[in-house]
Write an enzyme that holds these catalytic residues in place. Sequence first.
Site, short mmCIF file in Angstrom:
data_model
loop_
_atom_site.label_atom_id
_atom_site.label_comp_id
_atom_site.label_asym_id
_atom_site.label_seq_id
_atom_site.Cartn_x
_atom_site.Cartn_y
_atom_site.Cartn_z
N CYS A 175 -26.74 4.23 -0.63
CA CYS A 175 -25.99 3.27 0.18
C CYS A 175 -26.54 3.23 1.60
O CYS A 175 -26.66 4.27 2.26
CB CYS A 175 -24.53 3.69 0.20
SG CYS A 175 -23.55 2.71 1.33
N CYS B 36 -19.86 4.81 7.15
CA CYS B 36 -18.65 4.38 6.47
C CYS B 36 -17.65 5.50 6.25
O CYS B 36 -16.50 5.39 6.64
CB CYS B 36 -19.02 3.73 5.14
SG CYS B 36 -17.65 3.47 4.02
N CYS C 8 -17.34 7.47 1.03
CA CYS C 8 -17.88 8.47 0.10
C CYS C 8 -18.30 9.69 0.92
O CYS C 8 -18.71 9.56 2.06
CB CYS C 8 -19.14 7.96 -0.60
SG CYS C 8 -18.89 6.48 -1.59
N CYS D 13 -20.73 -2.61 -1.37
CA CYS D 13 -20.22 -1.24 -1.47
C CYS D 13 -20.58 -0.77 -2.87
O CYS D 13 -20.14 -1.37 -3.86
CB CYS D 13 -18.71 -1.21 -1.25
SG CYS D 13 -17.99 0.38 -1.66
N TYR E 196 7.35 11.05 -12.86
CA TYR E 196 6.37 10.40 -11.99
C TYR E 196 5.57 9.35 -12.78
O TYR E 196 4.34 9.35 -12.77
CB TYR E 196 5.37 11.40 -11.40
CG TYR E 196 5.97 12.59 -10.70
CD1 TYR E 196 6.32 12.52 -9.36
CD2 TYR E 196 6.16 13.80 -11.37
CE1 TYR E 196 6.85 13.63 -8.70
CE2 TYR E 196 6.69 14.91 -10.72
CZ TYR E 196 7.03 14.81 -9.39
OH TYR E 196 7.54 15.91 -8.75
N ASP F 277 2.64 13.75 -13.49
CA ASP F 277 1.45 13.22 -12.80
C ASP F 277 1.87 12.94 -11.36
O ASP F 277 2.01 11.79 -10.96
CB ASP F 277 0.99 11.93 -13.50
CG ASP F 277 -0.25 11.31 -12.84
OD1 ASP F 277 -0.85 11.96 -11.96
OD2 ASP F 277 -0.60 10.18 -13.21
N CYS G 279 -3.98 15.15 -9.16
CA CYS G 279 -5.09 14.65 -8.33
C CYS G 279 -5.39 15.62 -7.20
O CYS G 279 -6.19 15.31 -6.32
CB CYS G 279 -4.75 13.27 -7.78
SG CYS G 279 -3.22 13.24 -6.83
N1 SAH Z 1 1.05 8.09 -13.88
C1 SAH Z 1 1.20 6.99 -12.97
C2 SAH Z 1 0.95 7.29 -11.52
C3 SAH Z 1 1.52 8.48 -10.95
S1 SAH Z 1 1.26 8.58 -9.21
C4 SAH Z 1 0.24 5.91 -13.31
O1 SAH Z 1 -0.88 6.19 -13.75
O2 SAH Z 1 0.57 4.75 -13.10
C5 SAH Z 1 2.70 9.46 -8.75
C6 SAH Z 1 3.96 8.64 -8.80
O3 SAH Z 1 5.06 9.49 -8.50
C7 SAH Z 1 4.02 7.53 -7.78
O4 SAH Z 1 4.21 6.32 -8.47
C8 SAH Z 1 5.23 7.88 -6.89
O5 SAH Z 1 5.94 6.74 -6.49
C9 SAH Z 1 6.05 8.73 -7.82
N2 SAH Z 1 7.00 9.71 -7.23
C10 SAH Z 1 6.86 10.41 -6.08
N3 SAH Z 1 7.88 11.26 -5.92
C11 SAH Z 1 8.69 11.11 -7.00
C12 SAH Z 1 9.91 11.74 -7.43
N4 SAH Z 1 10.49 12.69 -6.70
N5 SAH Z 1 10.44 11.36 -8.61
C13 SAH Z 1 9.85 10.40 -9.37
N6 SAH Z 1 8.70 9.78 -9.00
C14 SAH Z 1 8.13 10.12 -7.85
#
Ligand code: SAH
Length: 458
Positions: free
Chosen positions: A77, A83, A86, A164, A317, A386, A413
């Site tokens: 790049c 930037c 990355c 990009c 989540y 997640d 993540c």
């Molecule tokens: N698995 C989902 C993304 C998860 S990202 C997908 O792939 O679409 C994490 C998510 O947790 C976000 O959407 C955020 O809004 C939510 N979140 C954060 N705190 C939370 C809580 N206390 N209870 C429920 N959801 C929550």
Amino acid sequence: MNKQVPVQRNDYIDVVFEDLTHEGHGVAKVEGYPLFVPKALPGEKAKIKVIKVNKGYGFGRLIELYEESPDRVVPDCPIYEACGGCQLQHLSYGGQMRAKLKQVQDVLARIGKIEDVLVHPVLGMENPWRYRNKAQVPVGELEGGLVAGFYKHRSHDIIDMETCLIQQEQNDTVIQAVKKICGNYGVRAYDETSHKGALRHIMARYGQRSGEIMVVLITRTPELPHQNEIIQEIIQQIPGVKSIVQNVNSKRTNVIFGDQTKVLWGEEVIYDSIGSIRFAISARSFYQVNPDQTKVLYDKALEYAGLTGNETVIDAYCGIGTISLFLAQKAKKVYGVEIVPEAIEDAKRNAALNGITNVEFEVGEAEQVIPKWYKSGVHADVLVVDPPRKGCDSSLLETILSMKPKKVVYVSCNPATLARDLRILEDGGYKTVEVQPVDMFPQTTHVECCSLLVREDN
Ligand code: SAH
């Protein structure tokens, strides 16, 4: 007594780099005192200049490389240095995979005290470029013309970006075209200092499977000058455009989106799919930015869940229900909970779009809603989490420990909070069986992991 710091600011010293931080900085030690140096790689010998000295660690800048790492490559790049989007383009992709694996292993051991767990090699991309399906770039002015790109390091000057390399080419094309079209019609860019001008950001979304394109113009003013001409030109110049949307953000803020969103032309949503599940994506919807690797990650979650068709699954989540819908194909019933109401609306719409009826979504905090479900007789065999970067809420972990699902699939993540939470779950009777890192964001320092935990008394 504090040990004396062995280096001083502005010192020039020769060092050997031993490690790479999760931010992608090389680490060299002088009498045990760590110095972090951007763009340095493990094994390299170099002269550095000490830039900053704190009590326990300092920062330096590369001055001269005496010995290069065999993993060092010339970044493709042209704007890599300026930037900052990355951090690892100077490291070969194989080197990135090894560094991410080591990072996961190190934090599991250091923070989680989990040493005997199987951590698989990172699942990477065959072609680790041009993977992002969403671009959002700030717009500025230079010598009367519009520029769109990124903020110069530590400033709010906008540097123009022609391409990009981690963006889908279609997004590059959209940004270039929209910038030119708006410039030709004399649309003024938003100016932060005077709070004048119209166009703040351009966003492009591309459905990798569907080929559908969404263009979003984020403006300060409710009206977009020459709106009709601009729309016509966009339609003519960008084949595949299905939706042109305006979002109005009249506030003095660095938050990109405002509250008001209106469709200027075409559909309100574009469609895309991950595996066999279709998703409707609106301007404001969250949607994974690397759909190929999302499939790899969710296939792993599905494998770890080990569903036979008789299981009840909870997806805490759940966002827009991506994982829930994926698992619903193999489970008896899936319950998803998520704190953002719009995301739950998307999740319900996506379930209907796919004719999936064995899912139920609820808005709320996972730690509140799951115990409520439990009381009403919902007993999960598999619980999937997640969470955002900060990891699981401690009360959710307590809920898991009292509900005792046989399996927990933890998608993360952030390896550091994953390690912290795995320790809590292990202390409460779970065993971490294996961890699979997946490279969702090649060329950057991010790494995702999918982990399987089972109850020891099972
Ligand atoms: N698995 C989902 C993304 C998860 S990202 C997908 O792939 O679409 C994490 C998510 O947790 C976000 O959407 C955020 O809004 C939510 N979140 C954060 N705190 C939370 C809580 N206390 N209870 C429920 N959801 C929550």
